[in-house]
Design a protein around this motif. Structure first.
Motif, PDB file in Angstrom:
ATOM      1  N   VAL A  35       5.258 -44.574  19.684  1.00  0.00           N
ATOM      2  CA  VAL A  35       5.854 -45.885  19.379  1.00  0.00           C
ATOM      3  C   VAL A  35       6.108 -46.014  17.872  1.00  0.00           C
ATOM      4  CG1 VAL A  35       5.411 -48.389  19.366  1.00  0.00           C
ATOM      5  CG2 VAL A  35       4.863 -47.042  21.410  1.00  0.00           C
ATOM      6  N   LEU A  36       5.161 -45.521  17.064  1.00  0.00           N
ATOM      7  CA  LEU A  36       5.290 -45.645  15.600  1.00  0.00           C
ATOM      8  C   LEU A  36       6.474 -44.843  15.053  1.00  0.00           C
ATOM      9  CD1 LEU A  36       1.538 -45.515  14.491  1.00  0.00           C
ATOM     10  CD2 LEU A  36       3.044 -47.508  14.546  1.00  0.00           C
ATOM     11  N   GLY A  37       6.942 -43.874  15.840  1.00  0.00           N
ATOM     12  CA  GLY A  37       8.113 -43.086  15.428  1.00  0.00           C
ATOM     13  C   GLY A  37       9.425 -43.745  15.800  1.00  0.00           C
ATOM     14  N   ARG A  38       9.364 -44.836  16.564  1.00  0.00           N
ATOM     15  CA  ARG A  38      10.599 -45.504  16.990  1.00  0.00           C
ATOM     16  C   ARG A  38      11.118 -46.440  15.910  1.00  0.00           C
ATOM     17  NH1 ARG A  38       8.628 -47.932  22.716  1.00  0.00           N
ATOM     18  NH2 ARG A  38       7.972 -45.996  23.699  1.00  0.00           N
ATOM     19  N   ARG A  39      12.357 -46.837  16.076  1.00  0.00           N
ATOM     20  CA  ARG A  39      12.943 -47.809  15.144  1.00  0.00           C
ATOM     21  C   ARG A  39      12.223 -49.166  15.282  1.00  0.00           C
ATOM     22  NH1 ARG A  39      17.990 -48.481  12.517  1.00  0.00           N
ATOM     23  NH2 ARG A  39      18.703 -50.629  12.649  1.00  0.00           N
ATOM     24  N   THR A  40      12.019 -49.600  16.532  1.00  0.00           N
ATOM     25  CA  THR A  40      11.272 -50.840  16.764  1.00  0.00           C
ATOM     26  C   THR A  40       9.834 -50.467  17.093  1.00  0.00           C
ATOM     27  OG1 THR A  40      13.259 -51.853  17.626  1.00  0.00           O
ATOM     28  CG2 THR A  40      11.189 -52.952  18.149  1.00  0.00           C
ATOM     29  N   LYS A  41       8.948 -50.781  16.163  1.00  0.00           N
ATOM     30  CA  LYS A  41       7.579 -50.261  16.264  1.00  0.00           C
ATOM     31  C   LYS A  41       6.605 -51.263  16.867  1.00  0.00           C
ATOM     32  CE  LYS A  41       8.147 -47.244  12.263  1.00  0.00           C
ATOM     33  NZ  LYS A  41       9.602 -47.379  12.189  1.00  0.00           N
ATOM     34  N   LYS A  42       7.103 -52.438  17.231  1.00  0.00           N
ATOM     35  CA  LYS A  42       6.213 -53.505  17.682  1.00  0.00           C
ATOM     36  C   LYS A  42       6.224 -53.613  19.205  1.00  0.00           C
ATOM     37  CE  LYS A  42       4.994 -57.858  15.583  1.00  0.00           C
ATOM     38  NZ  LYS A  42       4.949 -58.424  14.252  1.00  0.00           N
ATOM     39  N   VAL A  43       5.046 -53.833  19.794  1.00  0.00           N
ATOM     40  CA  VAL A  43       4.954 -54.070  21.239  1.00  0.00           C
ATOM     41  C   VAL A  43       4.210 -55.394  21.450  1.00  0.00           C
ATOM     42  CG1 VAL A  43       5.029 -51.629  21.902  1.00  0.00           C
ATOM     43  CG2 VAL A  43       2.833 -52.690  21.424  1.00  0.00           C
ATOM     44  N   PRO A  44       4.475 -56.091  22.572  1.00  0.00           N
ATOM     45  CA  PRO A  44       3.907 -57.439  22.716  1.00  0.00           C
ATOM     46  C   PRO A  44       2.505 -57.485  23.325  1.00  0.00           C
ATOM     47  CG  PRO A  44       5.461 -56.987  24.481  1.00  0.00           C
ATOM     48  CD  PRO A  44       5.417 -55.754  23.642  1.00  0.00           C
ATOM     49  N   ALA A  45       1.797 -56.355  23.384  1.00  0.00           N
ATOM     50  CA  ALA A  45       0.569 -56.248  24.184  1.00  0.00           C
ATOM     51  C   ALA A  45      -0.486 -57.314  23.868  1.00  0.00           C
ATOM     52  CB  ALA A  45      -0.040 -54.857  23.994  1.00  0.00           C
ATOM     53  N   LEU A  46      -0.672 -57.661  22.604  1.00  0.00           N
ATOM     54  CA  LEU A  46      -1.761 -58.595  22.247  1.00  0.00           C
ATOM     55  C   LEU A  46      -1.224 -59.927  21.722  1.00  0.00           C
ATOM     56  CD1 LEU A  46      -4.451 -56.278  20.579  1.00  0.00           C
ATOM     57  CD2 LEU A  46      -4.118 -56.845  22.992  1.00  0.00           C
ATOM     58  N   GLN A  47      -0.048 -60.309  22.209  1.00  0.00           N
ATOM     59  CA  GLN A  47       0.529 -61.590  21.782  1.00  0.00           C
ATOM     60  C   GLN A  47      -0.469 -62.723  22.058  1.00  0.00           C
ATOM     61  OE1 GLN A  47       4.411 -62.105  23.546  1.00  0.00           O
ATOM     62  NE2 GLN A  47       5.240 -62.068  21.476  1.00  0.00           N
ATOM     63  N   GLY A  48      -0.708 -63.571  21.069  1.00  0.00           N
ATOM     64  CA  GLY A  48      -1.616 -64.710  21.253  1.00  0.00           C
ATOM     65  C   GLY A  48      -3.055 -64.408  20.910  1.00  0.00           C
ATOM     66  N   GLN A  49      -3.405 -63.131  20.764  1.00  0.00           N
ATOM     67  CA  GLN A  49      -4.790 -62.810  20.384  1.00  0.00           C
ATOM     68  C   GLN A  49      -4.927 -62.803  18.859  1.00  0.00           C
ATOM     69  OE1 GLN A  49      -7.228 -60.075  22.458  1.00  0.00           O
ATOM     70  NE2 GLN A  49      -5.921 -59.996  24.264  1.00  0.00           N
ATOM     71  N   VAL A  50      -6.150 -63.042  18.390  1.00  0.00           N
ATOM     72  CA  VAL A  50      -6.419 -63.116  16.948  1.00  0.00           C
ATOM     73  C   VAL A  50      -7.384 -61.991  16.561  1.00  0.00           C
ATOM     74  CG1 VAL A  50      -7.342 -64.537  15.071  1.00  0.00           C
ATOM     75  CG2 VAL A  50      -6.085 -65.622  16.964  1.00  0.00           C
ATOM     76  N   VAL A  51      -6.955 -61.197  15.584  1.00  0.00           N
ATOM     77  CA  VAL A  51      -7.804 -60.124  15.049  1.00  0.00           C
ATOM     78  C   VAL A  51      -8.158 -60.490  13.608  1.00  0.00           C
ATOM     79  CG1 VAL A  51      -7.930 -57.672  14.439  1.00  0.00           C
ATOM     80  CG2 VAL A  51      -6.701 -58.379  16.519  1.00  0.00           C
ATOM     81  N   ALA A  52      -9.461 -60.577  13.302  1.00  0.00           N
ATOM     82  CA  ALA A  52      -9.901 -60.913  11.937  1.00  0.00           C
ATOM     83  C   ALA A  52     -10.519 -59.690  11.280  1.00  0.00           C
ATOM     84  CB  ALA A  52     -10.914 -62.053  11.972  1.00  0.00           C
ATOM     85  N   ASN A  53     -10.049 -59.385  10.101  1.00  0.00           N
ATOM     86  CA  ASN A  53     -10.610 -58.297   9.296  1.00  0.00           C
ATOM     87  C   ASN A  53     -11.648 -58.884   8.351  1.00  0.00           C
ATOM     88  OD1 ASN A  53      -9.340 -55.872  10.034  1.00  0.00           O
ATOM     89  ND2 ASN A  53      -7.479 -56.446   8.940  1.00  0.00           N
ATOM     90  N   LEU A  54     -12.912 -58.569   8.590  1.00  0.00           N
ATOM     91  CA  LEU A  54     -13.991 -59.073   7.728  1.00  0.00           C
ATOM     92  C   LEU A  54     -14.553 -57.889   6.952  1.00  0.00           C
ATOM     93  CD1 LEU A  54     -13.692 -61.351   9.926  1.00  0.00           C
ATOM     94  CD2 LEU A  54     -16.116 -61.761   9.639  1.00  0.00           C
ATOM     95  N   PHE A  55     -13.967 -57.646   5.789  1.00  0.00           N
ATOM     96  CA  PHE A  55     -14.366 -56.496   4.966  1.00  0.00           C
ATOM     97  C   PHE A  55     -15.175 -57.016   3.780  1.00  0.00           C
ATOM     98  CE2 PHE A  55     -12.187 -52.497   6.344  1.00  0.00           C
ATOM     99  CZ  PHE A  55     -11.772 -52.979   7.570  1.00  0.00           C
TER     100      PHE A  55
END
Ligand code: CP
Length: 330
Positions: A35-55
């Motif tokens: 997928v990352l090699g395609r022109r459109t690299k985005k997929v809708p799999a986790l639409q609406g979910q929230v990912v927080a980076n706590l570094f």
């Protein structure tokens, strides 16, 4: 896309990962690498979910690739910066995590200089009966599971980029060289690489490679060997992974000078003559050029997989977020 029966919610360690789990991550990551090699690299799999980076500790690769992975999966992302957060006003780490929980966070990616902080937050999330997933992005010198997985993925792809899997590594030899004692990457790689039928040769100065590491390899499919002499470890190796001296985690260990360290344990083109002719080099980064690896070798595209590790890190982190997120109904 693989939609398998993935049951693991928190990713805290690779110590108890099963062969089936490794292969699922490898195959899911291979789909996302495509997928990352395609022109459109985005997929809708986790639409609406929230990912927080706590570094709570600095990071370039892990933080940005988790963020990009979440965005490629169409999740909403939150980035915590300790220096400008309410930690500076005395808020605790657990209360910080509960604040992100109250904002509707589904997955928290956590890095901290102390071992066990991701586990402590995961335990608190479980105690509160939440479905929040905790991903360990490196805790002290304990583990760095997503790095162990992306290193495994990068090595497997050398043999079959479309279908990476554990059995490709049967009979191969890897040398992991440097500051093993303080390296959470080495810990996670010991678990992932000895889950294959590889030979894993650890090499470093005795102060940075205590004998007790040999015990981590017992009862696993792979074979683990310890060497204080680099040349023994490099003989006929298919892969060499070199590690940074983690000075931020050293207390009172006596190190040789950096110059002497490079002479004894630095990986150079000349030293690679001991390895197989097609040997490949890995490094989790960040690199101290001229210390653990020569600058010339690091930049040699015929030998170095270092840039591929970074790119593959996005695909592997997409795979982890996807496998956990779809299990949560994403
Ligand atoms: N490999 C790794 O953890 O790099 P960062 O510290 O840049 O995230």
């Amino acid at each position: 896309m693989v939609t398998t029966n993935w049951n693991r919610r928190h990713i805290l360690s690779l110590a108890d990962f099963t062969a089936a789990e490794y292969d699922t991550v490898l195959q899911t990551a291979a789909s996302f690498r495509e997928v990352l090699g395609r022109r459109t690299k985005k997929v809708p799999a986790l639409q609406g979910q929230v990912v927080a980076n706590l570094f709570f500790e600095p990071s370039t690769r892990t933080r940005n690739s988790f963020e990009l992975a979440a965005k490629r999966l169409s999740a909403d992302t939150l980035n915590f910066a300790p220096g400008t957060s309410s930690l500076t006003k005395g808020e605790t780490i657990l209360d910080t995590a509960k604040t992100y929980l109250a904002m509707g966070t589904d997955m928290m990616v956590i890095r901290h200089r102390e071992a066990g902080v991701p586990l402590a937050i995961a335990s608190e999330m479980d105690r509160l009966n939440t479905q929040v997933a905790i991903l360990n992005a490196g805790d002290g010198q304990h583990e760095h599971p997503s790095q162990g997985l992306l290193d495994l993925f990068t090595i497997c792809r050398v043999f079959d980029p479309e279908n990476p899997r554990l059995d490709l590594l049967r009979g191969k030899k890897i040398a992991v060289v440097g500051d093993i004692l303080h390296s959470r990457v080495a810990r996670s790689n010991i678990w992932s690489l000895t889950a294959t039928e590889m030979e894993l040769h650890l090499a470093g100065p005795p102060t940075l490679l205590p004998k007790w590491f040999a015990g981590l390899g017992s009862d696993r499919p792979g074979k683990l060997f310890l060497h204080w002499s680099l040349d023994e470890a490099l003989a006929d190796a298919d892969f060499v992974m070199t590690l940074r001296l983690q000075k931020e985690r050293m207390t009172n260990y006596l190190l040789p000078s950096l110059r002497e360290y490079h002479q004894l344990y630095g990986i150079t083109t000349e030293r690679l003559k001991l390895c197989r002719p097609d040997v490949k080099i890995l490094h989790p980064g960040p690199v101290n050029r001229g210390v653990e690896i020569s600058s010339e070798l690091m930049d040699n595209p015929d030998r170095s997989l270092i840039s591929q590790q970074v790119t593959n890190g996005i695909a592997v982190r997409m795979a982890l977020l996807y496998l956990i997120g779809v299990g949560k109904g994403g």
